[in-house]
Design an enzyme around this catalytic site. Structure first.
Site, PDB file in Angstrom:
ATOM      1  N   GLY A 225     -75.619 -10.386  -4.202  1.00  0.00           N
ATOM      2  CA  GLY A 225     -75.863 -10.271  -2.795  1.00  0.00           C
ATOM      3  C   GLY A 225     -76.199  -8.991  -2.765  1.00  0.00           C
TER       4      GLY A 225
ATOM      5  CD  GLU B  12     -73.577 -16.186 -10.470  1.00  0.00           C
ATOM      6  OE1 GLU B  12     -74.394 -16.792  -9.738  1.00  0.00           O
ATOM      7  OE2 GLU B  12     -72.181 -15.988 -10.044  1.00  0.00           O
TER       8      GLU B  12
ATOM      9  CE  LYS C 273     -71.833 -15.798  -3.689  1.00  0.00           C
ATOM     10  NZ  LYS C 273     -72.118 -14.547  -4.099  1.00  0.00           N
TER      11      LYS C 273
ATOM     12  CD  GLU D 298     -68.701 -13.464  -4.969  1.00  0.00           C
ATOM     13  OE1 GLU D 298     -68.399 -14.573  -4.475  1.00  0.00           O
ATOM     14  OE2 GLU D 298     -69.794 -13.005  -4.594  1.00  0.00           O
TER      15      GLU D 298
ATOM     16  CG  ASN E  16     -71.145 -20.001  -4.690  1.00  0.00           C
ATOM     17  OD1 ASN E  16     -70.390 -20.504  -3.962  1.00  0.00           O
ATOM     18  ND2 ASN E  16     -70.790 -18.977  -5.423  1.00  0.00           N
TER      19      ASN E  16
ATOM     20  CG  HIS F 232     -68.438 -16.309  -8.495  1.00  0.00           C
ATOM     21  ND1 HIS F 232     -68.396 -15.103  -7.883  1.00  0.00           N
ATOM     22  CD2 HIS F 232     -69.766 -17.092  -8.364  1.00  0.00           C
ATOM     23  CE1 HIS F 232     -69.792 -14.941  -7.637  1.00  0.00           C
ATOM     24  NE2 HIS F 232     -70.401 -16.017  -7.754  1.00  0.00           N
TER      25      HIS F 232
ATOM     26  CB  SER G 117     -80.800 -10.854  -5.491  1.00  0.00           C
ATOM     27  OG  SER G 117     -79.231 -10.354  -5.003  1.00  0.00           O
TER      28      SER G 117
HETATM   29  P1  13P Z   1     -76.415 -14.281  -4.080  1.00  0.00           P
HETATM   30  O1  13P Z   1     -77.721 -15.373  -4.570  1.00  0.00           O
HETATM   31  O2  13P Z   1     -76.134 -14.185  -2.837  1.00  0.00           O
HETATM   32  O3  13P Z   1     -76.831 -12.792  -4.835  1.00  0.00           O
HETATM   33  O4  13P Z   1     -75.145 -14.719  -4.806  1.00  0.00           O
HETATM   34  C1  13P Z   1     -75.223 -15.351  -6.385  1.00  0.00           C
HETATM   35  C2  13P Z   1     -74.055 -15.764  -6.490  1.00  0.00           C
HETATM   36  O5  13P Z   1     -72.980 -15.222  -6.725  1.00  0.00           O
HETATM   37  C3  13P Z   1     -74.046 -17.229  -6.902  1.00  0.00           C
HETATM   38  O6  13P Z   1     -72.776 -17.749  -7.323  1.00  0.00           O
END
Ligand code: 13P
Length: 248
Positions: free
Chosen positions: A172, A166, A11, A97, A9, A95, A210
Site C-alpha cells: 500500500g 509480501e 481487504k 495486517e 485481495n 497477512h 504495490s
Molecule cells: P497493495 O497491492 O495495495 O500494496 O497490497 C498488497 C497486499 O497486501 C495484498 O495482500
C-alpha cells in the site's frame, strides 16, 4: 511453464453495489485471462460474489481469513467449514495486517493453514519483513521463521499451499520491491520448501506489495515469481485485468 496465479485481495473494501460493478467489468473481459485467478473478498460478500461469478467462472472465490478453531464459542470467527459451504477455494492466512493488528503469531498462522487444508481450501500463506528488519539484514531470517512454523505443523501437506512474499514496506506504499529483490527472497523460500517437500516446484510463490499494471510484467518474468497477490490494483478492473493479462 507453470500457470501463474493472480489473486486480488480486496481487504476491507467494497459494498454490494461496488462489488457488482467490479465483478461485471472483470467478467466482461475475462476471455483474455488464461492464468489462474481469484478474488479474496470480505466474508459478508462471499455469497454475493459467488453468485455474481456463477458457474465455470475463470475467477475462483477466496476469503481473507479463517479461524484457527473448528467450531464453537468463538464470537465473530468464521470457520473453514463455513468457508467451504460458500465455495471458497483459497483463503489468505497470516497477512501482515492481521499479524500486526490482530496479534496473529506464527503458531496461529500454522494452525489456520491446517484448518484450511483439512477442508480442501488452499491457504495463501503470507510472509514478509518490515522495513526495519530489511534494513537490519534480517529479511531471510524473518521469512524463513514464518514459513518454518507452517512447514513444521503441516508436514508433507505443504505441497498443497500457496506462499505469498509480501514485504510490509511495499504494501500500500507504492514502493515495490525490485524484481531482483523479490526474486532473491522467492529463491530463499523455494529452497526452504524444497528441503521440506519433494513437490516444492509446484508450490506457487506469489509476490505482493504495490504490484500494479505498470510493474507486473517485470515481476512476473522472474523465475521464482509464480503470480501476484494484489491489493489496491485489484479494486480497479482495468488495472487488475492488465495484471491478469501479463500473467496469462
Ligand atoms: P497493495 O497491492 O495495495 O500494496 O497490497 C498488497 C497486499 O497486501 C495484498 O495482500
Amino acid at each position: 511453464m507453470k500457470r501463474k496465479l493472480i489473486a486480488g485481495n480486496w481487504k476491507m473494501n467494497g459494498s454490494l453495489a461496488a462489488n457488482e460493478a467490479l465483478v461485471a467489468q472483470l467478467l466482461a473481459e475475462a476471455c483474455v485471462v488464461s492464468c489462474d485467478a481469484a478474488l479474496c473478498v470480505p466474508a459478508p460478500y462471499l455469497a454475493q460474489v459467488r453468485a455474481l461469478l456463477g458457474e465455470d467462472s475463470p475467477f475462483s472465490l477466496g476469503a481473507q481469513n479463517v479461524s484457527q478453531h473448528e467450531n464453537g464459542a468463538f464470537t465473530g470467527d468464521v470457520s473453514a467449514t463455513m468457508l467451504k459451504d460458500f465455495g471458497v477455494r483459497y483463503v489468505i492466512v497470516g497477512h501482515s495486517e492481521r499479524r500486526l493488528h490482530q496479534g496473529e503469531s506464527d503458531t496461529h498462522v500454522a494452525i489456520k493453514v491446517r484448518r484450511a487444508l483439512a477442508e480442501g481450501i488452499t491457504p495463501i500463506v503470507c510472509v514478509g519483513e518490515s522495513l526495519a528488519e530489511r534494513e537490519g539484514g534480517m529479511t531471510e531470517l524473518v521469512v524463513k521463521r514464518q514459513l518454518a512454523s507452517v512447514i513444521h505443523l503441516n508436514g508433507h501437506c505443504i505441497s498443497e499451499i500457496v506462499v505469498a512474499y509480501e514485504p510490509i514496506w511495499a504494501i500500500g506504499t507504492g514502493k515495490t520491491a525490485t524484481p531482483q529483490q523479490a526474486q532473491d527472497v522467492h529463491a530463499v523460500l523455494r529452497a526452504q520448501l524444497k528441503a521440506a517437500s519433494d513437490h516444492a516446484d509446484r508450490i506457487p510463490i506469489l509476490y505482493g506489495g504495490s504490484m500494479n499494471a505498470a510493474n507486473a510484467a517485470d515481476l512476473l518474468a522472474q523465475p521464482d515469481i509464480d503470480g501476484g497477490l494484489i491489493g489496491g490494483a485489484s479494486l480497479k478492473a482495468p488495472d487488475f485485468l492488465t495484471i491478469l493479462k501479463a500473467a496469462s
